[in-house]
Design a protein around this motif. Structure first.
Motif, PDB file in Angstrom:
ATOM      1  N   SER A   9     -10.941   7.183  -5.704  1.00 53.82           N
ATOM      2  CA  SER A   9     -10.554   8.555  -5.357  1.00 53.82           C
ATOM      3  C   SER A   9     -10.090   8.682  -3.909  1.00 53.82           C
ATOM      4  N   ARG A  10      -9.225   9.657  -3.673  1.00 56.48           N
ATOM      5  CA  ARG A  10      -8.801  10.051  -2.331  1.00 56.48           C
ATOM      6  C   ARG A  10      -8.623  11.567  -2.342  1.00 56.48           C
ATOM      7  N   ILE A  11      -8.981  12.208  -1.221  1.00 59.61           N
ATOM      8  CA  ILE A  11      -8.875  13.666  -1.144  1.00 59.61           C
ATOM      9  C   ILE A  11      -7.413  14.070  -0.942  1.00 59.61           C
ATOM     10  N   ILE A  12      -7.005  15.095  -1.663  1.00 60.03           N
ATOM     11  CA  ILE A  12      -5.639  15.615  -1.554  1.00 60.03           C
ATOM     12  C   ILE A  12      -5.775  17.046  -1.038  1.00 60.03           C
ATOM     13  N   ALA A  55      -3.594   9.067   5.041  1.00 61.09           N
ATOM     14  CA  ALA A  55      -2.197   8.991   4.587  1.00 61.09           C
ATOM     15  C   ALA A  55      -2.020   9.016   3.075  1.00 61.09           C
ATOM     16  N   TYR A  56      -3.092   8.750   2.317  1.00 64.11           N
ATOM     17  CA  TYR A  56      -2.901   8.573   0.870  1.00 64.11           C
ATOM     18  C   TYR A  56      -2.232   9.780   0.214  1.00 64.11           C
ATOM     19  N   LYS A  57      -2.694  10.961   0.598  1.00 70.29           N
ATOM     20  CA  LYS A  57      -2.240  12.192  -0.072  1.00 70.29           C
ATOM     21  C   LYS A  57      -0.729  12.385  -0.010  1.00 70.29           C
ATOM     22  N   PHE A  58      -0.078  11.672   0.920  1.00 71.50           N
ATOM     23  CA  PHE A  58       1.365  11.848   1.108  1.00 71.50           C
ATOM     24  C   PHE A  58       2.179  10.840   0.288  1.00 71.50           C
ATOM     25  N   GLU A  98       1.444 -14.280   0.820  1.00 73.67           N
ATOM     26  CA  GLU A  98       0.860 -13.788   2.074  1.00 73.67           C
ATOM     27  C   GLU A  98       1.699 -14.249   3.250  1.00 73.67           C
ATOM     28  N   VAL A  99       2.029 -13.323   4.107  1.00 74.77           N
ATOM     29  CA  VAL A  99       2.757 -13.687   5.325  1.00 74.77           C
ATOM     30  C   VAL A  99       1.762 -14.268   6.315  1.00 74.77           C
ATOM     31  N   ALA A 100       2.034 -15.484   6.788  1.00 73.91           N
ATOM     32  CA  ALA A 100       1.147 -16.127   7.765  1.00 73.91           C
ATOM     33  C   ALA A 100       1.479 -15.648   9.169  1.00 73.91           C
ATOM     34  N   ALA A 153      -7.161  -3.162  -0.554  1.00 73.39           N
ATOM     35  CA  ALA A 153      -6.239  -2.334   0.230  1.00 73.39           C
ATOM     36  C   ALA A 153      -6.826  -0.929   0.396  1.00 73.39           C
ATOM     37  N   ALA A 154      -6.489  -0.276   1.506  1.00 70.79           N
ATOM     38  CA  ALA A 154      -6.987   1.086   1.740  1.00 70.79           C
ATOM     39  C   ALA A 154      -6.494   2.046   0.655  1.00 70.79           C
ATOM     40  N   SER A 155      -5.340   1.741   0.076  1.00 73.69           N
ATOM     41  CA  SER A 155      -4.736   2.657  -0.901  1.00 73.69           C
ATOM     42  C   SER A 155      -5.362   2.553  -2.290  1.00 73.69           C
ATOM     43  N   ILE A 156      -6.223   1.561  -2.490  1.00 70.65           N
ATOM     44  CA  ILE A 156      -6.771   1.320  -3.832  1.00 70.65           C
ATOM     45  C   ILE A 156      -8.260   1.660  -3.865  1.00 70.65           C
ATOM     46  N   LEU A 174       6.705  -8.109  -0.364  1.00 74.96           N
ATOM     47  CA  LEU A 174       5.681  -9.161  -0.416  1.00 74.96           C
ATOM     48  C   LEU A 174       4.302  -8.528  -0.330  1.00 74.96           C
ATOM     49  N   GLU A 175       3.415  -9.004  -1.163  1.00 77.98           N
ATOM     50  CA  GLU A 175       2.024  -8.510  -1.132  1.00 77.98           C
ATOM     51  C   GLU A 175       1.116  -9.727  -1.264  1.00 77.98           C
ATOM     52  N   ARG A 176       0.065  -9.779  -0.429  1.00 82.47           N
ATOM     53  CA  ARG A 176      -0.752 -10.997  -0.379  1.00 82.47           C
ATOM     54  C   ARG A 176      -1.584 -11.213  -1.643  1.00 82.47           C
ATOM     55  N   LEU A 177      -1.945 -10.120  -2.351  1.00 87.11           N
ATOM     56  CA  LEU A 177      -2.728 -10.242  -3.585  1.00 87.11           C
ATOM     57  C   LEU A 177      -1.947  -9.613  -4.729  1.00 87.11           C
ATOM     58  N   GLY A 180       0.845  -1.194   0.000  1.00 86.95           N
ATOM     59  CA  GLY A 180       0.000   0.000   0.000  1.00 86.95           C
ATOM     60  C   GLY A 180       0.881   1.245   0.000  1.00 86.95           C
ATOM     61  N   VAL A 181       0.282   2.373   0.367  1.00 93.00           N
ATOM     62  CA  VAL A 181       1.023   3.644   0.378  1.00 93.00           C
ATOM     63  C   VAL A 181       2.313   3.532   1.187  1.00 93.00           C
ATOM     64  N   PHE A 182       2.216   2.957   2.388  1.00 96.32           N
ATOM     65  CA  PHE A 182       3.392   2.931   3.258  1.00 96.32           C
ATOM     66  C   PHE A 182       4.474   1.987   2.720  1.00 96.32           C
ATOM     67  N   GLY A 183       4.077   0.757   2.339  1.00 94.68           N
ATOM     68  CA  GLY A 183       5.079  -0.215   1.900  1.00 94.68           C
ATOM     69  C   GLY A 183       5.723   0.162   0.581  1.00 94.68           C
ATOM     70  N   ILE A 215     -16.756  -1.887   2.241  1.00 95.00           N
ATOM     71  CA  ILE A 215     -16.218  -1.518   3.556  1.00 95.00           C
ATOM     72  C   ILE A 215     -14.703  -1.498   3.384  1.00 95.00           C
ATOM     73  N   CYS A 216     -14.120  -0.338   3.641  1.00 95.02           N
ATOM     74  CA  CYS A 216     -12.682  -0.137   3.434  1.00 95.02           C
ATOM     75  C   CYS A 216     -12.079   0.123   4.814  1.00 95.02           C
ATOM     76  N   TRP A 217     -10.884  -0.412   5.066  1.00 92.39           N
ATOM     77  CA  TRP A 217     -10.394  -0.483   6.447  1.00 92.39           C
ATOM     78  C   TRP A 217      -9.266   0.495   6.739  1.00 92.39           C
ATOM     79  N   TYR A 218      -9.509   1.322   7.767  1.00 90.54           N
ATOM     80  CA  TYR A 218      -8.448   2.185   8.294  1.00 90.54           C
ATOM     81  C   TYR A 218      -7.628   1.382   9.308  1.00 90.54           C
ATOM     82  N   SER A 219      -6.392   1.773   9.478  1.00 88.47           N
ATOM     83  CA  SER A 219      -5.616   1.377  10.661  1.00 88.47           C
ATOM     84  C   SER A 219      -5.627   2.607  11.555  1.00 88.47           C
TER      85      SER A 219
HETATM   86  C1  LIG Z   1     -12.518   4.682   2.771  1.00 87.98           C
HETATM   87  C2  LIG Z   1     -11.198   5.361   2.883  1.00 87.98           C
HETATM   88  C3  LIG Z   1     -11.094   6.702   2.506  1.00 87.98           C
HETATM   89  C4  LIG Z   1      -9.880   7.363   2.631  1.00 87.98           C
HETATM   90  N1  LIG Z   1      -9.782   8.648   2.200  1.00 87.98           N
HETATM   91  C5  LIG Z   1      -8.579   9.264   2.205  1.00 87.98           C
HETATM   92  C6  LIG Z   1      -8.456  10.549   1.631  1.00 87.98           C
HETATM   93  O1  LIG Z   1      -9.420  11.095   1.129  1.00 87.98           O
HETATM   94  N2  LIG Z   1      -7.226  11.127   1.633  1.00 87.98           N
HETATM   95  C7  LIG Z   1      -6.141  10.514   2.191  1.00 87.98           C
HETATM   96  O2  LIG Z   1      -5.058  11.102   2.183  1.00 87.98           O
HETATM   97  N3  LIG Z   1      -6.230   9.282   2.731  1.00 87.98           N
HETATM   98  C8  LIG Z   1      -7.420   8.645   2.746  1.00 87.98           C
HETATM   99  N4  LIG Z   1      -7.542   7.400   3.261  1.00 87.98           N
HETATM  100  C9  LIG Z   1      -6.421   6.808   3.968  1.00 87.98           C
HETATM  101  C10 LIG Z   1      -5.403   6.149   3.091  1.00 87.98           C
HETATM  102  O3  LIG Z   1      -6.016   5.525   1.992  1.00 87.98           O
HETATM  103  C11 LIG Z   1      -4.650   5.152   3.973  1.00 87.98           C
HETATM  104  O4  LIG Z   1      -4.135   5.831   5.123  1.00 87.98           O
HETATM  105  C12 LIG Z   1      -3.497   4.498   3.256  1.00 87.98           C
HETATM  106  O5  LIG Z   1      -3.894   4.031   1.995  1.00 87.98           O
HETATM  107  C13 LIG Z   1      -2.989   3.350   4.100  1.00 87.98           C
HETATM  108  O6  LIG Z   1      -1.967   2.691   3.411  1.00 87.98           O
HETATM  109  P1  LIG Z   1      -1.334   1.366   3.998  1.00 87.98           P
HETATM  110  O7  LIG Z   1      -0.140   1.070   3.177  1.00 87.98           O
HETATM  111  O8  LIG Z   1      -1.154   1.493   5.469  1.00 87.98           O
HETATM  112  O9  LIG Z   1      -2.473   0.257   3.869  1.00 87.98           O
HETATM  113  P2  LIG Z   1      -3.025  -0.555   2.618  1.00 87.98           P
HETATM  114  O10 LIG Z   1      -3.188   0.292   1.432  1.00 87.98           O
HETATM  115  O11 LIG Z   1      -4.220  -1.308   3.091  1.00 87.98           O
HETATM  116  O12 LIG Z   1      -1.848  -1.578   2.295  1.00 87.98           O
HETATM  117  C14 LIG Z   1      -1.569  -2.701   3.083  1.00 87.98           C
HETATM  118  C15 LIG Z   1      -1.214  -3.832   2.141  1.00 87.98           C
HETATM  119  O13 LIG Z   1      -0.739  -4.925   2.908  1.00 87.98           O
HETATM  120  C16 LIG Z   1      -1.182  -6.117   2.279  1.00 87.98           C
HETATM  121  N5  LIG Z   1      -1.158  -7.194   3.291  1.00 87.98           N
HETATM  122  C17 LIG Z   1      -1.927  -7.276   4.389  1.00 87.98           C
HETATM  123  N6  LIG Z   1      -1.624  -8.361   5.084  1.00 87.98           N
HETATM  124  C18 LIG Z   1      -0.635  -9.003   4.417  1.00 87.98           C
HETATM  125  C19 LIG Z   1       0.094 -10.196   4.644  1.00 87.98           C
HETATM  126  N7  LIG Z   1      -0.141 -10.954   5.723  1.00 87.98           N
HETATM  127  N8  LIG Z   1       1.032 -10.562   3.744  1.00 87.98           N
HETATM  128  C20 LIG Z   1       1.283  -9.783   2.654  1.00 87.98           C
HETATM  129  N9  LIG Z   1       0.603  -8.633   2.385  1.00 87.98           N
HETATM  130  C21 LIG Z   1      -0.333  -8.248   3.265  1.00 87.98           C
HETATM  131  C22 LIG Z   1      -2.594  -5.752   1.831  1.00 87.98           C
HETATM  132  O14 LIG Z   1      -3.047  -6.629   0.803  1.00 87.98           O
HETATM  133  C23 LIG Z   1      -2.408  -4.327   1.348  1.00 87.98           C
HETATM  134  O15 LIG Z   1      -2.106  -4.258  -0.023  1.00 87.98           O
HETATM  135  C24 LIG Z   1      -8.743   6.695   3.158  1.00 87.98           C
HETATM  136  C25 LIG Z   1      -8.850   5.344   3.517  1.00 87.98           C
HETATM  137  C26 LIG Z   1     -10.058   4.677   3.379  1.00 87.98           C
HETATM  138  C27 LIG Z   1     -10.140   3.232   3.784  1.00 87.98           C
END
Ligand SMILES: Cc1cc2nc3c(=O)[nH]c(=O)nc-3n(C[C@H](O)[C@H](O)[C@H](O)COP(=O)(O)OP(=O)(O)OC[C@H]3O[C@@H](n4cnc5c(N)ncnc54)[C@H](O)[C@@H]3O)c2cc1C
Length: 459
Positions: A57-60, A386-389, A196-198, A51-54, A41-44, A17-20, A354-358
């Protein structure tokens, strides 16, 4: 690196996702890591659809009450206005931040956020205040009539007051991630693998190895966990960060509606967390930045074999293709759409998600070495913002990793993102960050209300 003091010869990043992905990008460009192997490594298969990053749209926006994130956005924004945002990945149509009440005593959190965010964009970005048709970049809306003028094409009641920042916008989130992936591929230093990491195998003070689903084990000098809302499965984050499910609903619109609404600013209501991102390709999205749903799940303790813990973990369409939003979320999106764009009030959703925040207690991210396991670094806790960054966050993450504080902002961010000295008493984190909706909803309970409703209607 700061935790072990040496440059790792191998780095394993988990999560794309955004962070990795942005961490991989920054590491691949840093001279210090030129001899390190970097594996992601990415599970899909990328891009992971749940993923939250996919998303569409996301607000910037630089519109933050917290000046540190507003400052970080000043670094990211030029990238969105440049290569990152090219080919319609970024649209600068403005952000209209409103509240639904003019009574500060009932809407004080919303009002505080609006006032602080406006202060920050005016003082830190030096934006010109005034109506857009008079050359203004940030336009206070003091009355419902002001809000109605800015949102006229929506035709409804979009708020009582607020402001619109015409220099904010929104990104095609999936396209942005694909672009970042291209940049990383272009460097040719990162090996990608769908796996996928178990679990992680923990020794007393380090991660010994990483076990994949299927049993294969990989060892690495440094493990970077960036699995977003799925983190609590791999490391004990009770009282530190939790998965919360957020509701999204999409409708199809006509070309006439697209032409009318497509150039609007994003509308975000600070009172209830509801927002509408302008449509693209005749699809319009309604969503809520809320406290979300917890999905308590009992799992083996990630660090202590033989024990179990209960943590909130994502449940997505990948786990259950029939999973839709719960009735209360459906109703919240429906009512907001009807209020703001009455002409679309009864248009059926084409799909929901349903999209998941941490989520963390403060809304600050968790970017830090683990205090016990010296070769484990975590980058998570996006807390819905976090997406915007994306274009710049990897550099800041690697700064934390290497112990570099390249500027004052860096020093401040390290403090915000550090591993907390104390966990919250409750295992599940209901954030204290500003949110809409109700605190404390449990996914299964909310979904069951829909099943009961469906049963009743069949009787
Ligand atoms: C509905 C929604 C709206 C949002 N709106 C905004 C916005 O408007 N503006 C903004 O800036 N931010 C927004 N955000 C926040 C932003 O999208 C997230 O903060 C950011 O995408 C989080 O990135 P991430 O890398 O932590 O998580 P993710 O993008 O979820 O990435 C985590 C990845 O880890 C993978 N993974 C998980 N478990 C395993 C495993 N065991 N083995 C291998 N891979 C694994 C997953 O498949 C996934 O690809 C929004 C988020 C959501 C859910």
């Amino acid at each position: 690196m700061a935790a072990t003091g040496t440059i790792p010869s191998s780095i394993l990043i988990v999560g794309s996702g955004v962070f990795g992905l942005s961490t991989a990008y920054a590491l691949a460009q840093r001279d210090a890591f030129k001899n390190s192997t970097i594996t992601l490594l990415e599970r899909l298969d990328f891009p992971a659809p749940d993923a939250a990053s996919i998303d569409s749209s996301r607000i910037i926006r630089p519109d933050y009450a917290d000046p540190a994130y507003a400052a970080l956005m000043s670094e990211a924004h030029p990238h969105w206005r440049g290569g990152f945002g090219a080919e319609e990945r970024y649209t600068e149509a403005g952000l209209c931040l409103v509240q639904d009440s003019t009574d500060d005593s009932v809407d004080d959190a919303a009002h505080y956020y609006l006032v602080k965010a406006l202060e920050n964009v005016k003082s830190r970005l030096g934006l010109k205040v005034g109506r857009r048709d008079e050359g203004g970049q940030v336009e206070p809306m003091e009355t419902p009539e002001d809000v109605a003028r800015v949102t006229a094409s929506m035709g409804g009641d979009c708020g009582r007051r607020g402001y619109v920042n015409w220099t904010s916008g929104w990104a095609d989130a999936e396209a942005g991630m694909r672009y970042m992936r291209q940049l990383v591929d272009g460097i040719g230093r990162v090996k990608f693998r769908t796996a996928e990491v178990a679990r992680l195998h923990y020794g007393t003070d380090r991660v010994e190895d990483v076990e994949l689903v299927g049993g294969e084990r990989l060892s690495s000098d440094l493990v970077v966990l960036a699995t977003g809302a799925w983190m609590p499965k791999l490391v004990d984050l009770r009282g530190i960060a939790s998965a919360t499910g957020q509701v999204l609903a999409y409708i199809d619109i006509t070309q006439e509606e697209q032409d009318r609404l497509g150039g609007n600013p994003t509308l975000l209501c600070e009172t209830n967390g509801m927002f509408i991102i302008p449509p693209r390709n005749r699809v319009l999205k309604v969503a809520r930045h809320g406290y979300g749903y917890a999905n308590p799940t009992t799992i083996p303790h990630p660090e202590r074999p033989g024990e179990t813990i209960t943590v909130s973990l994502p449940r997505t369409k990948h786990d259950d293709p029939n999973l839709n939003i719960a009735p209360e979320g459906d109703q919240a999106c429906r009512e907001y759409l009807a209020k703001c764009i009455p002409s679309l009030a009864t248009r059926p959703w084409t799909h929901t998600r349903i999209c998941w925040y941490s989520d963390t207690p403060t809304g600050d991210w968790l970017i830090s070495y683990h205090p016990t396991y010296r070769n484990l670094f975590v980058a998570t806790g996006g807390s819905g913002h976090a997406y915007k960054f994306l274009p710049v966050i990897g550099e800041r993450i690697v700064d934390v990793m290497t112990g570099e504080e390249r500027d004052e902002l860096g020093a401040e961010l390290v403090k915000k993102w550090k591993w907390p000295a104390q966990r919250k008493e409750e295992d599940h984190v209901w954030t204290d960050d500003w949110r809409g909706g109700v605190k404390g909803m449990i996914l299964d309970e909310e979904l069951a209300k829909g099943e009961i409703g469906a049963l009743r209607s069949r009787l």
